[in-house]
Design an enzyme around this catalytic site. Structure first.
Site, PDB file in Angstrom:
ATOM      1  CB  CYS A 212      32.506  32.190 -28.139  1.00 53.55           C
ATOM      2  SG  CYS A 212      32.898  30.333 -28.376  1.00 53.55           S
TER       3      CYS A 212
ATOM      4  CB  CYS B 153      30.462  26.101 -26.551  1.00 52.68           C
ATOM      5  SG  CYS B 153      32.184  27.100 -27.142  1.00 52.68           S
TER       6      CYS B 153
ATOM      7  CB  CYS C   5      20.559  15.624 -30.263  1.00 55.84           C
ATOM      8  SG  CYS C   5      19.048  16.044 -30.937  1.00 55.84           S
TER       9      CYS C   5
END
Length: 176
Positions: free
Chosen positions: A82, A128, A151
């Site tokens: 996105c 996200c 990570c």
């Protein structure tokens, strides 16, 4: 010795019936709704097979294979799905893990954290917050002051280099 026999031996109780939860390893139990969504067909066209596997199927790229792992340039790392800005190069460090590692996010609300019990271990998955793309995991063994090590798979990120002010051409002032 099977896992069942070992469990019985350790508990010294009645045999326990182990049943599969019928979910493949790494699968979420609940479907979340994210502020931004894309049709799967579009994502399959737009993303590489590795990017799709990592972000949509909660996969992991092989260690030390990601393009962004050793990148040292200044800039911003964003979600490949996105475009949401997630990390600054200022918080990136070499953890030796084989994946890009960051000590902090740009904004705490840009990442969603969720317990992940896949593969017989407990980790904290990062995604996200805008589109739900799987990014990687966060651990409590990072550098001070945060103590965090995000990570993150290279395949889940894009890199936007910081614009070099000396590279910008000086435009002459418009004359009347």
């Amino acid at each position: 010795m099977s896992g069942f026999n070992l469990l019985h031996l350790v508990t010294k109780g009645q045999p326990v019936v182990l049943r599969s939860c019928s979910l493949p390893s790494g699968t979420r139990r609940t479907k979340r709704t994210w502020p931004v969504s894309f049709p799967q067909e579009e994502l399959r066209r737009r993303l590489t097979p590795v990017q799709y596997h990592v972000t949509q199927e909660r996969g992991t790229e092989s260690a030390f294979t990601g393009e962004l792992t050793v990148l040292k340039e200044e800039g911003t790392y964003s979600c490949v799905v996105c475009g949401s800005a997630l990390f600054s190069s200022k918080s990136k460090f070499d953890s030796g893990s084989g994946w890009p590692s960051f000590s902090e996010v740009l904004e705490q609300t840009s990442i969603t954290e969720e317990d992940d019990y896949s593969y017989g271990m407990h980790r904290v998955e990062t995604a996200c917050s805008k589109c739900g793309a799987h990014l990687g995991h966060v651990f409590d063994d990072g550098p001070k002051p945060s103590g965090k090590r995000y990570c993150i798979n290279s395949a889940s990120l894009t890199f936007d280099p910081k614009e070099d002010p000396s590279a910008v051409e000086q435009r002459p002032a418009a004359s009347d």
